[in-house]
Motif scaffolding. Structure first.
Motif, mmCIF file in Angstrom:
data_model
loop_
_atom_site.group_PDB
_atom_site.id
_atom_site.type_symbol
_atom_site.label_atom_id
_atom_site.label_comp_id
_atom_site.label_asym_id
_atom_site.label_seq_id
_atom_site.Cartn_x
_atom_site.Cartn_y
_atom_site.Cartn_z
ATOM 1 N N LEU A 26 0.974 -1.074 -0.033
ATOM 2 C CA LEU A 26 0.057 0.038 -0.080
ATOM 3 C C LEU A 26 0.883 1.233 0.025
ATOM 4 O O LEU A 26 0.703 2.183 -0.736
ATOM 5 C CB LEU A 26 -0.782 0.039 1.309
ATOM 6 N N ALA A 27 2.015 1.401 0.867
ATOM 7 C CA ALA A 27 2.876 2.384 0.758
ATOM 8 C C ALA A 27 3.668 2.493 -0.651
ATOM 9 O O ALA A 27 3.830 3.724 -1.207
ATOM 10 C CB ALA A 27 4.049 2.111 1.768
ATOM 11 N N ASP A 28 3.667 1.440 -1.136
ATOM 12 C CA ASP A 28 4.241 1.688 -2.646
ATOM 13 C C ASP A 28 3.301 2.274 -3.624
ATOM 14 O O ASP A 28 3.749 3.124 -4.345
ATOM 15 C CB ASP A 28 4.548 0.340 -3.251
ATOM 16 N N GLU A 29 1.943 2.018 -3.395
ATOM 17 C CA GLU A 29 0.957 2.726 -4.374
ATOM 18 C C GLU A 29 0.927 4.284 -3.743
ATOM 19 O O GLU A 29 0.989 5.111 -4.960
ATOM 20 C CB GLU A 29 -0.336 2.454 -3.722
ATOM 21 N N ILE A 30 1.010 4.516 -2.688
ATOM 22 C CA ILE A 30 1.003 6.044 -2.218
ATOM 23 C C ILE A 30 2.247 6.595 -2.901
ATOM 24 O O ILE A 30 2.183 7.823 -3.119
ATOM 25 C CB ILE A 30 0.785 6.030 -0.747
ATOM 26 N N ALA A 31 3.517 5.979 -2.588
ATOM 27 C CA ALA A 31 4.521 6.561 -3.037
ATOM 28 C C ALA A 31 4.604 6.795 -4.757
ATOM 29 O O ALA A 31 5.131 7.846 -4.808
ATOM 30 C CB ALA A 31 5.980 5.639 -2.839
ATOM 31 N N GLN B 81 4.426 4.293 9.248
ATOM 32 C CA GLN B 81 5.824 3.562 9.311
ATOM 33 C C GLN B 81 6.348 3.258 7.743
ATOM 34 O O GLN B 81 7.396 3.675 7.414
ATOM 35 C CB GLN B 81 5.835 2.533 10.426
ATOM 36 N N ALA B 82 5.457 2.433 7.232
ATOM 37 C CA ALA B 82 6.141 2.007 5.672
ATOM 38 C C ALA B 82 5.993 3.357 5.034
ATOM 39 O O ALA B 82 7.041 3.487 4.184
ATOM 40 C CB ALA B 82 5.134 0.964 5.067
ATOM 41 N N LEU B 83 5.291 4.286 4.976
ATOM 42 C CA LEU B 83 5.194 5.579 4.301
ATOM 43 C C LEU B 83 6.618 6.359 4.757
ATOM 44 O O LEU B 83 7.471 6.665 3.671
ATOM 45 C CB LEU B 83 3.980 6.416 4.343
ATOM 46 N N ALA B 84 6.794 6.358 6.001
ATOM 47 C CA ALA B 84 7.991 7.135 6.581
ATOM 48 C C ALA B 84 9.293 6.300 6.181
ATOM 49 O O ALA B 84 10.327 7.134 5.717
ATOM 50 C CB ALA B 84 8.005 7.123 8.023
ATOM 51 N N ALA B 85 9.109 5.095 6.030
ATOM 52 C CA ALA B 85 10.583 4.532 5.384
ATOM 53 C C ALA B 85 10.796 4.811 3.921
ATOM 54 O O ALA B 85 11.879 4.520 3.474
ATOM 55 C CB ALA B 85 10.350 2.883 5.564
#
Length: 373
Positions: free
Chosen positions: A86-91, A134-138
């Motif tokens: 999900l963080a990949d999508e947002i990135a 946390q995944a987004l912050a990474a």
């Protein structure tokens, strides 16, 4: 994930600046008028219908069995891994605002929920919101939860890897916003949330108690480069073979139209409406369009319906078939739809982590802050 959205948004940008993502150029960094918006159902991680049937039986053994099955599905659906997807999508899309549904918090505690004075379970097992942030912050992305709406808090016993325990789920719907932007790029005010008057209530056997499927909405007013609009997110009651439940769903949407959407501001309305865009399900989606909203996906993809639902209860099935469009980015007022794309539904999205990001696909859309002449 499809690349057409990235290519189209690149073509839309008239002012390009150095950036890790083309989507960032639609958020004011280059002085443009476009913003990116996302709606994302994270998936609570288990088949809610099966769990509810066991709980409302009122029979202790059936309750324990249904919670055991549900929690086993939560474990199998590996949210820490899905948070990365999900963080990949947002990135890749870098939306300014995200309407998030089913940001669950799971806690466990001693088995005492059948006792006259149960104690709330407090040991955190999975916090979907914290894991996603946390995944987004990474990835170097700074998002903050500007509205958190706790729509359900329920606790029942089931067998976990630690034995028979109480399992507590707190379901939350959230608005995420890009943090650290200059006030000229994004200024938020008037955060609000509410629960519906019309909520599904089911008796628990003959106990005299009730299970309430509480749902609601969240909103915040956003000012971006001089333009103020209201951002609303929701998660409505699922479609049912029971007409009364479908009527209830439509009533929930009507509460939004009469409540937070009853404003002179332009409105961006996102969420999982659980109402099909092809008109074969409930009338809710048609009612929202009749209230003056435009579906950004169908407006920019006139020959298609954005199918976003649903994968199997356990997300390791590699079948990519989705056949219902129920997740939306909708706009009303002095706004212009530019492009929209479905995210997280391609075989590559499954292959990246060996699991689907959610049982839903997401929707991302680019919106011009002003109508074009």
């Amino acid at each position: 994930m499809k690349t057409r959205f990235l290519t189209t948004c690149l073509a839309l940008s008239a002012l390009l600046v150095t950036s890790t993502s083309v989507f960032a150029d639609h958020q004011g960094a280059g002085g443009g008028r476009e913003i990116i918006i996302m709606s994302r159902n994270l998936y609570v991680g288990f088949d809610e219908a099966v769990a509810v049937v066991g709980v409302v039986s009122g029979i202790p053994a059936q309750i324990i069995q249904s919670v055991t099955t549900a929690y086993a599905q939560v474990l199998a659906n590996q949210f820490p891994k899905r948070a990365e997807a999900l963080a990949d999508e947002i990135a890749q899309t870098q939306p300014l605002l995200i309407g998030v549904q089913e940001a669950a918090l799971f806690r466990t505690g001693p088995f005492d929920s059948f006792s006259p004075s149960p104690t709330p379970a407090v040991q955190v097992e999975f916090d979907y919101l914290a894991l996603l942030l946390q995944a987004l912050a990474a990835r170097g992305l700074d998002y903050e939860a500007v509205v958190i709406n706790e729509v359900l808090d329920a606790e029942f016993p089931g067998v976990t890897p630690a034995g028979l325990r109480d399992v507590r789920i707190t379901d939350r719907d959230v608005i995420l916003a890009r943090a650290g932007l200059a006030a000229a790029e994004l200024k938020l005010s008037n955060p609000q949330s509410g629960t519906f008057v019309n909520n599904l209530t089911i008796p628990i056997g003959s106990t005299g108690l009730f299970f309430r499927s509480r749902r609601g909405w969240e909103s915040v007013d956003a000012k971006v480069r001089g333009k103020t609009f209201r951002f609303i997110s929701t998660h409505l009651e699922p479609e049912s073979v029971n007409p009364a439940i479908n009527t209830l769903q439509a009533a929930q949407a009507a509460e939004i139209l009469a409540g937070p959407a009853n404003t002179a501001l332009a409105v961006i309305f996102v969420g999982d409406l659980n109402s099909r865009a092809d008109g074969t399900g409930t009338p809710t989606y048609a009612n929202v369009l009749a209230a003056g909203f435009t579906d950004v996906f169908t407006a920019t993809n006139p020959a298609a319906i954005g199918d976003t639902c649903c994968h199997a209860a356990v997300l390791t099935d590699s079948d990519p078939t989705l056949d219902q469009g129920i997740d939306y980015v909708l706009i009303r007022g002095d706004l212009q739809p530019l492009v929209a794309e479905i995210l997280g539904e391609e075989p590559a999205d499954f292959a990246a982590y060996g699991i689907w990001p959610s049982d839903h696909a997401g929707v991302a859309a680019s919106v011009d802050l002003h109508s074009r002449p």
